[in-house]
Design an enzyme around this catalytic site. Sequence first.
Site: not given
Ligand SMILES: Cc1cc2nc3c(=O)[nH]c(=O)nc-3n(C[C@H](O)[C@H](O)[C@H](O)COP(=O)(O)OP(=O)(O)OC[C@H]3O[C@@H](n4cnc5c(N)ncnc54)[C@H](O)[C@@H]3O)c2cc1C
Length: 434
Positions: A187, A297-298, A419, A422
Site C-alpha cells: 500500500s 485499473e480500479r 489497492g 482501506e
Molecule cells: C493475486 C495477487 C495479484 C497481485 N497482482 C499485482 C500486480 O500485478 N502488481 C503489483 O504491483 N501488485 C500486485 N499485487 C499486490 C497487491 O496490490 C498488494 O498486495 C496490495 O496493494 C496490498 O499491499 P500489501 O499486500 O503489501 O499489504 P499492506 O500494504 O501491508 O497492508 C496490510 C493491511 O494494512 C492495511 N493498511 C495499509 N495501509 C493502511 C492505511 N494507511 N490505513 C488503513 N489501513 C492500511 C491494508 O488495507 C491491509 O489490510 C497482487 C496481489 C495478489 C495477492
Amino acid sequence: MTRIRCNGRKRSALPSQPGLPDSRVRSQRYTDPFANVRIGPPYSAAGPYDLDMRRTIFTEDHELFRQSVRTFIEREVTPNFERWDRDGIVDRELFTSAGAAGFLAMDAPEAFGGGGVEDFRYNAIISEEFAYSGAAPAGIGITLHNDVCLPYFLSLTTHEQKQRWLPGICSGELITAIAMTEPGIGSDLASMSTSALRDGDDYVVNGAKTFITNGINADLVIVALKTDPKERHKGMSLLVIERGTPGFERGRNLEKVGLHAQDTAELFFTDARVPVANLLGGEGMGFLHLVENLPQERLSIAVGAVAAARQALRWTLEYTHERTAFGQPVAAFQNSRFVLAECATEIEIAEVFLDRCIEALNANELTVEEAAMAKWWTTELQKRVVDSCVQLHGGYGYMLEYPIARAYLDTRIQTIYGGTTEIMKEIIGRSLRP
Ligand SMILES: Cc1cc2nc3c(=O)[nH]c(=O)nc-3n(C[C@H](O)[C@H](O)[C@H](O)COP(=O)(O)OP(=O)(O)OC[C@H]3O[C@@H](n4cnc5c(N)ncnc54)[C@H](O)[C@@H]3O)c2cc1C
C-alpha cells in the site's frame, strides 16, 4: 472533490452447470414468484429468470462484439480451463489467439495493429464475458494486459518505444505486467526500495517485486522503482524491463488461495542493466503516472466484481430452484427469497454506478475518488454476494466441483489487490471537505 482525471486520454452457468431451470422444476407445486421475470446476462434469450435492467451504455456494435468474445471463450478458453487451473498458468497462445481475434489492445492505433477505438466498453465486455463463462481467472492476464498495462504504453511512450513494443502488445506476442509491490511494501508505494541508478546510457536495477500478475508469462514488465532513492514520491520512475535482460530473474509461480489459472510471481533484479531508452514517461514522474493510470485499473476490477457477483447469483438461482428441502425448492423459503432479492437489488444498483463510471472514463472525467468508490464498493459487494450464495448452496457450496465454491476462493483477493478497501476509503475520505 479533487478531480484528477484518469490517464489523460480522450475516449469516445459455468458450462458444467445445467442451464436455466426446466419446466419440470417450474411445474412443482411451489409457485415460483419469479415465473414471469428474467435473470441473466443482457444478451441471453429471454429465460424465466432474467431480472436485469436494460443497460443503456451498449450499442449494437458492442453486443456483436460481446457475441464474438463469448464464442472465443467457448472455443479457446473453456476446453483448456481445467488444465490451466491445474498448471497455475494459461498458455501463451491464449494471448496470440486473443490478439488475432481482435481482443487485445482495442484502443491502440491501427497503425500498430490495435483496434483504433478508444472505448472502455469493449474492455468491460471482455471482462464480463470471462466472469459469465465461469473461467474468470483465465481472463485476468488479458484484462491486465488491456486495461492496466496498455494505457501506460499508449500515453507515456515515445514514437520509438511505440514502434518497438506496440505491435507485439497488439498481437499478443509481447505479454505485459506491472510491478509495484515489493516483499516489504504494498500500500505504501513511496517506501519502495527497488532502485535504478544511472550509469551512462543504462540504469542499473537492484531489488525485488512480488505478487506480480502475469509474472511468469510477461515479456515486458513496467517496473515502478526509485531513480532517486533519497526521495519518496518524487524519486519514483517507471522502467520497462524486458524478458532476457541479464540480472532479471523470476521466482516461483506463487501458490494462491484462488485464481489458480493466473500466474502470479516474484521478480528479482540484480545489477540488471536497462537502457535509459526504456524509461516510461519522465524520470521522477513515476508516482504521478501511477496516480493517473490507477483509476482505470480500479474500474477494471470493479467491472469484474459486478459481473462475478451476477454470475454467482445466476448459479445460485439455478441451484436453489432445483434443490429441495422439506418438500419444496430451497428457493421457496422466504429467507432464500430475501437473500436472493438483496443480492439482485445490490447488483443492479452497483451496475448502474459502474456504467456511469465507464461513461465517465470514456469522457475522460472519471476521478481518482470515483474509481476508488467503484473499486471498494463493488468488490465488497462481490464478497457479500458470493458468501451468501455459498450459504444457499449448503454443503455443495463448499465442494470445488461447484463453480460457486471456486468463485468463493477467487473472490477473496478482490478487496486487496489494485489497492485495498482501506486505502480506497483513505483516498475518498481525504478528498471530502465541508
Ligand atoms: C493475486 C495477487 C495479484 C497481485 N497482482 C499485482 C500486480 O500485478 N502488481 C503489483 O504491483 N501488485 C500486485 N499485487 C499486490 C497487491 O496490490 C498488494 O498486495 C496490495 O496493494 C496490498 O499491499 P500489501 O499486500 O503489501 O499489504 P499492506 O500494504 O501491508 O497492508 C496490510 C493491511 O494494512 C492495511 N493498511 C495499509 N495501509 C493502511 C492505511 N494507511 N490505513 C488503513 N489501513 C492500511 C491494508 O488495507 C491491509 O489490510 C497482487 C496481489 C495478489 C495477492
